[in-house]
Design a protein around this motif. Sequence first.
Motif: not given
Length: 115
Positions: A22-24, A34-38, A42-46
């Motif tokens: 996910l980091y990559a 942090a955005n990618v991990y959220q 499922g804590e944040r919508h893309m």
Amino acid sequence: MKETVGQKLLTMLQAQHNGCSLYALHHILCVSDANVYQIAKGERHMATDTILIACDCLGIDARPWLIQAEIDTCKSPKRRQILYRILDELNTPETRAAVGFLAFFVVGFFGVFPG
């Protein structure tokens, strides 16, 4: 809980990039890690811009993904109904054929006449 558009796109991107972390993906999508991990949790919508970048990287039509993302966050039943109708129209054989023809034309045209 239903998998979000963002989660699906992250999974597809990971598969395309040989199971990268996910980091990559934050480098590929031009967003914070942090955005990618959220998004993955499922804590944040893309965001719309990120969906466009992801679809471009995957070489897929962004329209159904953008519409589905809007459906997922839509509060209005009437608006959701309209969005589902548009999504259904995008999935007709006629629409897919038209998009395929346009893609063939654009690639062929610009392949012959590079800018």
